[in-house]
Design an enzyme around this catalytic site. Structure first.
Site, PDB file in Angstrom:
ATOM      1  N   ASN A 183       0.871  -1.117   0.065  1.00 57.14           N
ATOM      2  CA  ASN A 183      -0.025  -0.066  -0.097  1.00 57.14           C
ATOM      3  C   ASN A 183       0.704   1.294  -0.048  1.00 57.14           C
ATOM      4  OD1 ASN A 183      -1.837   2.035   0.653  1.00 57.14           O
ATOM      5  ND2 ASN A 183      -2.905   1.017   2.322  1.00 57.14           N
ATOM      6  N   ARG A 237      -2.637  -2.240  -3.240  1.00 54.25           N
ATOM      7  CA  ARG A 237      -3.914  -1.327  -3.139  1.00 54.25           C
ATOM      8  C   ARG A 237      -3.813  -0.088  -4.225  1.00 54.25           C
ATOM      9  NH1 ARG A 237      -5.144   3.348   0.837  1.00 54.25           N
ATOM     10  NH2 ARG A 237      -7.356   3.506   0.714  1.00 54.25           N
ATOM     11  N   HIS A 259     -13.234   2.641   0.313  1.00 55.85           N
ATOM     12  CA  HIS A 259     -12.946   1.302   1.250  1.00 55.85           C
ATOM     13  C   HIS A 259     -13.627   0.032   0.878  1.00 55.85           C
ATOM     14  CE1 HIS A 259     -13.237   4.877   4.451  1.00 55.85           C
ATOM     15  NE2 HIS A 259     -11.865   4.708   4.431  1.00 55.85           N
ATOM     16  N   HIS A 284     -17.741   1.704   8.157  1.00 58.73           N
ATOM     17  CA  HIS A 284     -16.390   1.643   8.243  1.00 58.73           C
ATOM     18  C   HIS A 284     -15.987   3.000   8.884  1.00 58.73           C
ATOM     19  CE1 HIS A 284     -12.008   0.667   6.763  1.00 58.73           C
ATOM     20  NE2 HIS A 284     -12.189   2.031   7.096  1.00 58.73           N
ATOM     21  N   ARG A 339     -12.210  15.229   7.517  1.00 56.13           N
ATOM     22  CA  ARG A 339     -12.917  15.611   6.248  1.00 56.13           C
ATOM     23  C   ARG A 339     -14.555  15.873   6.566  1.00 56.13           C
ATOM     24  NH1 ARG A 339     -11.399  10.285   2.984  1.00 56.13           N
ATOM     25  NH2 ARG A 339      -9.721  10.081   4.359  1.00 56.13           N
ATOM     26  N   PHE A 377     -10.133  10.181  17.260  1.00 56.72           N
ATOM     27  CA  PHE A 377     -11.628  10.030  17.892  1.00 56.72           C
ATOM     28  C   PHE A 377     -11.246   9.811  19.709  1.00 56.72           C
ATOM     29  CE2 PHE A 377     -15.595   8.138  18.951  1.00 56.72           C
ATOM     30  CZ  PHE A 377     -16.670   8.932  18.331  1.00 56.72           C
ATOM     31  N   GLY A 383     -14.856   2.270  15.029  1.00 52.36           N
ATOM     32  CA  GLY A 383     -16.159   1.255  14.849  1.00 52.36           C
ATOM     33  C   GLY A 383     -15.796   0.196  15.908  1.00 52.36           C
ATOM     34  N   HIS A 389     -13.464  -0.054  18.260  1.00 53.68           N
ATOM     35  CA  HIS A 389     -13.198   0.344  19.645  1.00 53.68           C
ATOM     36  C   HIS A 389     -13.884   1.039  20.572  1.00 53.68           C
ATOM     37  CE1 HIS A 389      -9.563  -2.061  18.753  1.00 53.68           C
ATOM     38  NE2 HIS A 389      -9.469  -1.368  17.898  1.00 53.68           N
ATOM     39  N   GLU A 402      -7.981  -5.595   5.629  1.00 56.20           N
ATOM     40  CA  GLU A 402      -7.852  -5.248   4.117  1.00 56.20           C
ATOM     41  C   GLU A 402      -6.648  -5.953   3.494  1.00 56.20           C
ATOM     42  OE1 GLU A 402      -8.509  -1.271   5.666  1.00 56.20           O
ATOM     43  OE2 GLU A 402      -9.182  -0.655   3.592  1.00 56.20           O
TER      44      GLU A 402
HETATM   45  P1  AMP Z   1      -8.101   3.431  11.234  1.00 60.37           P
HETATM   46  O1  AMP Z   1      -8.312   4.651  10.280  1.00 60.37           O
HETATM   47  O2  AMP Z   1      -8.955   2.524  11.264  1.00 60.37           O
HETATM   48  O3  AMP Z   1      -6.825   3.333  11.973  1.00 60.37           O
HETATM   49  O4  AMP Z   1      -8.914   4.287  12.754  1.00 60.37           O
HETATM   50  C1  AMP Z   1      -8.588   5.118  13.291  1.00 60.37           C
HETATM   51  C2  AMP Z   1      -9.276   6.022  14.224  1.00 60.37           C
HETATM   52  O5  AMP Z   1      -9.585   4.943  15.357  1.00 60.37           O
HETATM   53  C3  AMP Z   1      -8.809   7.158  15.083  1.00 60.37           C
HETATM   54  O6  AMP Z   1      -9.553   8.158  14.998  1.00 60.37           O
HETATM   55  C4  AMP Z   1      -8.543   6.634  16.353  1.00 60.37           C
HETATM   56  O7  AMP Z   1      -8.877   7.804  17.459  1.00 60.37           O
HETATM   57  C5  AMP Z   1      -9.854   5.589  16.479  1.00 60.37           C
HETATM   58  N1  AMP Z   1      -9.507   4.774  17.623  1.00 60.37           N
HETATM   59  C6  AMP Z   1      -8.483   3.698  17.773  1.00 60.37           C
HETATM   60  N2  AMP Z   1      -8.740   3.071  19.143  1.00 60.37           N
HETATM   61  C7  AMP Z   1      -9.834   3.617  19.656  1.00 60.37           C
HETATM   62  C8  AMP Z   1     -10.565   3.459  20.785  1.00 60.37           C
HETATM   63  N3  AMP Z   1      -9.891   2.504  21.749  1.00 60.37           N
HETATM   64  N4  AMP Z   1     -11.511   4.188  21.088  1.00 60.37           N
HETATM   65  C9  AMP Z   1     -11.937   5.268  20.307  1.00 60.37           C
HETATM   66  N5  AMP Z   1     -11.452   5.295  18.997  1.00 60.37           N
HETATM   67  C10 AMP Z   1     -10.329   4.459  18.761  1.00 60.37           C
END
Ligand code: AMP
Length: 396
Positions: free
Chosen positions: A9, A90, A179, A207, A240, A282, A331, A333, A380
């Site tokens: 990727n 990818r 995605h 997602h 975004r 997040f 989603g 976590h 993925e």
């Molecule tokens: P990804 O692009 O799938 O790696 O997701 C990244 C996003 O997931 C970021 O905004 C992180 O803050 C959020 N994230 C990862 N772990 C947690 C968690 N334990 N609780 C809430 N958000 C999480």
């Protein structure tokens, strides 16, 4: 031949790689080279003996892939003992031309190059990764797996924007969706978890990572998705905006005396959670909200409201829904987010078992709930490896 695929990727200044068994999904090693072209590039290789980390100048993508190969030789597993079957790439934008993973040849490269105006940040980097891998692995089949391909099954009424014919015909203005690799993987997993055939289930996939998108999947085929011509449309994301009145960019360009490109950049990089809460991560938004920060509280509410709106819309598109599935960083976590997003949907048959939700269970709805709510980690890399194997005739 083995079932091993080297998954690549390539981003504009990064290269992620993973050595995946396309049949079992097991990753024997993975790694990331960041800050390519800078004086202190960073390389992390996760091999059988743990992590190896280094910082030094890595000039370009060729040097980055070479660094990955050196790491395989030094920290394992040795690639010459593995008998790789293919390299899976990818590729972000496959336009309307690619509805399936594709064996890469000069024609495919030319077509992906033609699509650069639709994905000016991503496709050039993906092409760079392909060129480099072709040079370093001249005897291996190279397979392109497109982020857009899974959504090529959208009906015309779903992918068409109500704009002049010339925009649609001459400039490819339509919904493509992104995605797709994740939506494909997760919707298949959902069917497996429900012990049903993929062809028999209707699923809404959410997602929610740094980028966020929803998809309505009917019998394994995507019929609606929230991202559009570009990955800017739809849900609230890390940086975004997602949906907004299409008049906003022109209005702001006029009001601020900025170019449309500058406004577009702000919508991509300074909006979403970052624009609302000042933080795009997040977890940080959740921390600020717990401290009573009004911006973070609003960000959380807008994020959930948008999500709930999409769930309702996709329910209407599908008619019947067997599962709502959460995936990606947020989603997978955040039980708080899942609970808030699904509030008030009981009449649609969507309810949560809060104990399961908090405990990190896979099925977080009650057993007798008409719609299953599932948390499914996306993968993925495995999906790309699986699709690459299928293209070279070794799929299941
Ligand atoms: P990804 O692009 O799938 O790696 O997701 C990244 C996003 O997931 C970021 O905004 C992180 O803050 C959020 N994230 C990862 N772990 C947690 C968690 N334990 N609780 C809430 N958000 C999480």
């Amino acid at each position: 031949m083995s079932d091993h695929v080297l998954v690549i990727n390539a981003g504009s200044s990064s290269l992620k790689y993973s050595l995946v068994d396309g049949r079992s999904g097991e990753a024997a090693a993975s790694g990331l080279v960041e800050r390519i072209g800078e004086s202190q590039s960073r390389h992390v290789h996760h091999g059988p003996d743990g992590d190896a980390e280094s910082e030094r100048a890595i000039a370009d993508h060729e040097a980055a892939l070479q660094a990955a190969l050196d790491a395989f030789a030094e920290h394992g597993p040795a690639l010459d003992g593995i008998d790789l079957t293919a390299v899976g790439h990818r590729v972000v934008h496959g336009g309307a031309r690619f509805g399936a993973p594709t064996l890469i040849d000069d024609d495919v490269i030319a077509a992906v190059t033609d699509l650069v105006p639709l994905a000016p940040l991503h496709n050039p980097a993906n092409l760079e990764g392909i060129e480099v891998a072709r040079r370093l692995f001249p005897n291996l089949p190279q397979v392109a797996v497109f982020d857009t391909a899974f959504h090529q099954t959208l009906p015309e009424a779903a992918y068409t924007y109500a704009v002049p014919l010339a925009w649609r015909d001459d400039h490819g203005v339509r919904r493509y969706g992104f995605h797709g690799t994740s939506h494909a993987f997760v919707s298949q997993e959902a069917a497996r978890l429900l012990d049903r055939a993929v062809a028999d289930v209707n699923v809404i996939v959410l997602h929610l990572g740094n980028g966020c998108s929803a998809a309505a999947v009917r019998g394994g085929r995507s019929v609606e998705t929230s991202m559009g011509l570009t990955p800017l449309e739809g849900l609230v994301m890390g940086t975004r905006s997602g949906d907004l009145d299409p008049a906003v960019p022109a209005y702001l360009a006029r009001e601020l005396g900025r170019t449309v490109d500058e406004v577009d950049r702000q919508l991509n990089k300074a909006s979403g959670l970052k624009g609302l809460a000042g933080a795009n991560d997040f977890r940080e938004v959740l921390r600020l909200r717990a401290d009573g920060d009004p911006g973070a509280t609003l960000a959380f509410d807008v994020y959930c409201h948008r999500l709930r709106k999409y769930i309702g819309a996709y329910y209407a598109v599908l008619g019947t829904v067997d599962a709502v599935v959460f995936t990606a960083g947020v989603g997978e976590h955040s039980p708080d987010l899942r609970a808030a997003a699904l509030t008030g949907l009981d009449r649609l048959g969507i309810t949560l078992d809060e104990t399961r939700n908090r405990a990190g269970a896979t099925r977080i709805s009650p057993d007798d709930s008409p719609v299953a709510v599932l948390v499914v980690p996306t993968n993925e890399e495995w999906q790309i490896a699986r699709e690459a194997l299928a293209v070279v005739g070794q799929g299941t």
